[in-house]
Design a protein around this motif. Sequence first.
Motif, short mmCIF file in Angstrom:
data_model
loop_
_atom_site.label_atom_id
_atom_site.label_comp_id
_atom_site.label_asym_id
_atom_site.label_seq_id
_atom_site.Cartn_x
_atom_site.Cartn_y
_atom_site.Cartn_z
N LEU A 74 0.83 -1.20 0.00
CA LEU A 74 0.00 0.00 0.00
C LEU A 74 0.87 1.25 0.00
N ASP A 75 1.92 1.24 0.80
CA ASP A 75 2.82 2.39 0.83
C ASP A 75 3.52 2.58 -0.51
N LEU A 76 3.87 1.46 -1.15
CA LEU A 76 4.51 1.53 -2.47
C LEU A 76 3.57 2.17 -3.49
N GLY A 77 2.29 1.78 -3.42
CA GLY A 77 1.30 2.38 -4.31
C GLY A 77 1.13 3.87 -4.04
N LEU A 78 1.17 4.25 -2.76
CA LEU A 78 1.04 5.66 -2.40
C LEU A 78 2.25 6.46 -2.87
N VAL A 79 3.42 5.87 -2.80
CA VAL A 79 4.61 6.54 -3.32
C VAL A 79 4.46 6.81 -4.81
N GLY A 80 3.97 5.81 -5.54
CA GLY A 80 3.73 6.00 -6.97
C GLY A 80 2.71 7.10 -7.22
N PHE A 81 1.63 7.12 -6.42
CA PHE A 81 0.62 8.16 -6.59
C PHE A 81 1.20 9.54 -6.35
N PHE A 82 1.95 9.72 -5.26
CA PHE A 82 2.47 11.05 -4.94
C PHE A 82 3.51 11.52 -5.95
N LEU A 83 4.23 10.60 -6.56
CA LEU A 83 5.15 10.99 -7.62
C LEU A 83 4.39 11.53 -8.83
N LEU A 84 3.32 10.80 -9.21
CA LEU A 84 2.50 11.25 -10.33
C LEU A 84 1.76 12.54 -10.00
N ALA A 85 1.22 12.61 -8.76
CA ALA A 85 0.47 13.80 -8.35
C ALA A 85 1.38 15.03 -8.30
N ALA A 86 2.63 14.83 -7.86
CA ALA A 86 3.57 15.95 -7.84
C ALA A 86 3.85 16.46 -9.25
N GLY A 87 4.01 15.53 -10.18
CA GLY A 87 4.23 15.92 -11.57
C GLY A 87 3.03 16.64 -12.16
N PHE A 88 1.83 16.14 -11.85
CA PHE A 88 0.60 16.75 -12.35
C PHE A 88 0.41 18.15 -11.76
N THR A 89 0.75 18.30 -10.47
CA THR A 89 0.64 19.60 -9.80
C THR A 89 1.59 20.61 -10.43
N LEU A 90 2.82 20.18 -10.65
CA LEU A 90 3.80 21.07 -11.28
C LEU A 90 3.37 21.45 -12.69
N PHE A 91 2.86 20.48 -13.43
CA PHE A 91 2.45 20.72 -14.81
C PHE A 91 1.31 21.75 -14.87
N ARG A 92 0.28 21.58 -14.04
CA ARG A 92 -0.84 22.52 -14.07
C ARG A 92 -0.43 23.89 -13.55
N GLY A 93 0.54 23.92 -12.64
CA GLY A 93 1.06 25.20 -12.20
C GLY A 93 1.73 25.95 -13.33
N LEU A 94 2.51 25.21 -14.15
CA LEU A 94 3.15 25.83 -15.31
C LEU A 94 2.13 26.28 -16.35
N VAL A 95 1.04 25.52 -16.47
CA VAL A 95 0.00 25.89 -17.42
C VAL A 95 -0.61 27.25 -17.09
N VAL A 96 -0.98 27.47 -15.82
CA VAL A 96 -1.61 28.74 -15.44
C VAL A 96 -0.59 29.88 -15.40
N LEU A 97 0.69 29.54 -15.38
CA LEU A 97 1.73 30.57 -15.46
C LEU A 97 2.12 30.86 -16.91
N ASP A 98 1.29 30.37 -17.83
CA ASP A 98 1.44 30.65 -19.27
C ASP A 98 2.73 30.09 -19.84
N CYS A 99 3.04 28.87 -19.49
CA CYS A 99 4.19 28.19 -20.08
C CYS A 99 3.96 28.06 -21.60
N SER A 100 4.97 28.33 -22.39
CA SER A 100 4.83 28.34 -23.85
C SER A 100 5.03 26.96 -24.49
N ALA A 101 5.26 25.93 -23.68
CA ALA A 101 5.47 24.59 -24.24
C ALA A 101 4.20 24.11 -24.94
N ASP A 102 4.36 23.35 -26.02
CA ASP A 102 3.21 22.85 -26.78
C ASP A 102 2.29 21.99 -25.92
#
Length: 370
Positions: free
Chosen positions: A213-241
């Motif tokens: 269960l902890d291993l699954g949670l580690v995987g989730f938080f890694l993905l969630a951290a990436g998703f959080t960073l990505f959406r943060g860049l989106v609202v900051l008008d990142c010019s990436a395609d």
Amino acid sequence: MQFSPVWVAVALSVSAFPVSYTLNSLSTLEHSWSVALVGAVVLVGLFALVYLPSQSQDPLFYVFMVFSFTSVIDTIIALEEDGYISGFMEFYMKEGEPYLRTAHGIMICYWDGVVHYGLYLMMIIAMSQRKSYRNFGLYWIGSLTMSLVVFLLGNIVGKYGSEIRLAFLLNFPYLLIPIWAAKRIFSQPKPLPLLMADKVSEEQSKSILQRPLDLGLVGFFLLAAGFTLFRGLVVLDCSADTCFNYVYQQEPYLRDSVAYPKVQMLVFLFYLLPYFCLCLYGLLCPGCTWMLDWALVFAGAVAQAQFSHLGSSLHHRTPYPYRTPEGSWWPVVVSNVTYALGPHLLVYRCFRSPAFFYPVALRDEDKKKQ
């Protein structure tokens, strides 16, 4: 004859219907200052009505009583703005807080009227039975704080910034009271089970691979951290395609000029992202006792945020160009719901088997005995 506190709370909160209907019929409430004054008088009057006959030793009892009334007021606002009822809060929408007519405003009213209201009643019941309400309180603190921070900042920087009126100040007690409430609730003793030192030592000696269960949670938080960073860049008008395609094809609501989604993503970026990183540390290193409390706080915060964000992106009050496209509906809904469920799964893990998060001193004490 003495009535149960929970029934008193229900009766008090239901009185929001006749009170709002009566106020709506008064022709004098046609100015912003009069609406703000009446709102303040009603809140002070409710507090006095609850405080004077009560014998509770916990001051939060009175807060939850009054907040249960305001939760029903929010329910009335949401139902009226969605067209289910009429004639109750029109005066407040015109001269009080017109930004509550937005999709985000309606969503936070629904959340306050259902989830927060339920939490208030459960905490009042716990108080009346002299039981701990600490866990309910921590979840409520996270949820209410997230709701207010995004709502207040969004009102100021969004397109409704020019329509802020005197009634806006009525929100600040709701921002200050959770700080005081958090101090009181965190100081209460944790209702944790007693565990033997050898049990703690056994759990804390397991590697992450021995804890599925902890291993699954580690995987989730890694993905969630990436998703959080990505959406943060989106609202900051990142010019990436990738960011450009996402904001136009998946979540165009992030471009809405009301600014609530942008503020929400920035709050996630600067506060939730560091928390996800700390969760990774807490799941890999034993003895992080703070995980038990903060898992509840952030679960409440993420649940409220995702309900408001996802609901607003689908609501008819959001202009059509900013609503989630029909072709992207399922990916957006699934990703956002999963994002909200992960922190709740962490809460389940923390309280189902808390030995891994107990102080390492217990494990060291067990080694000394051996």
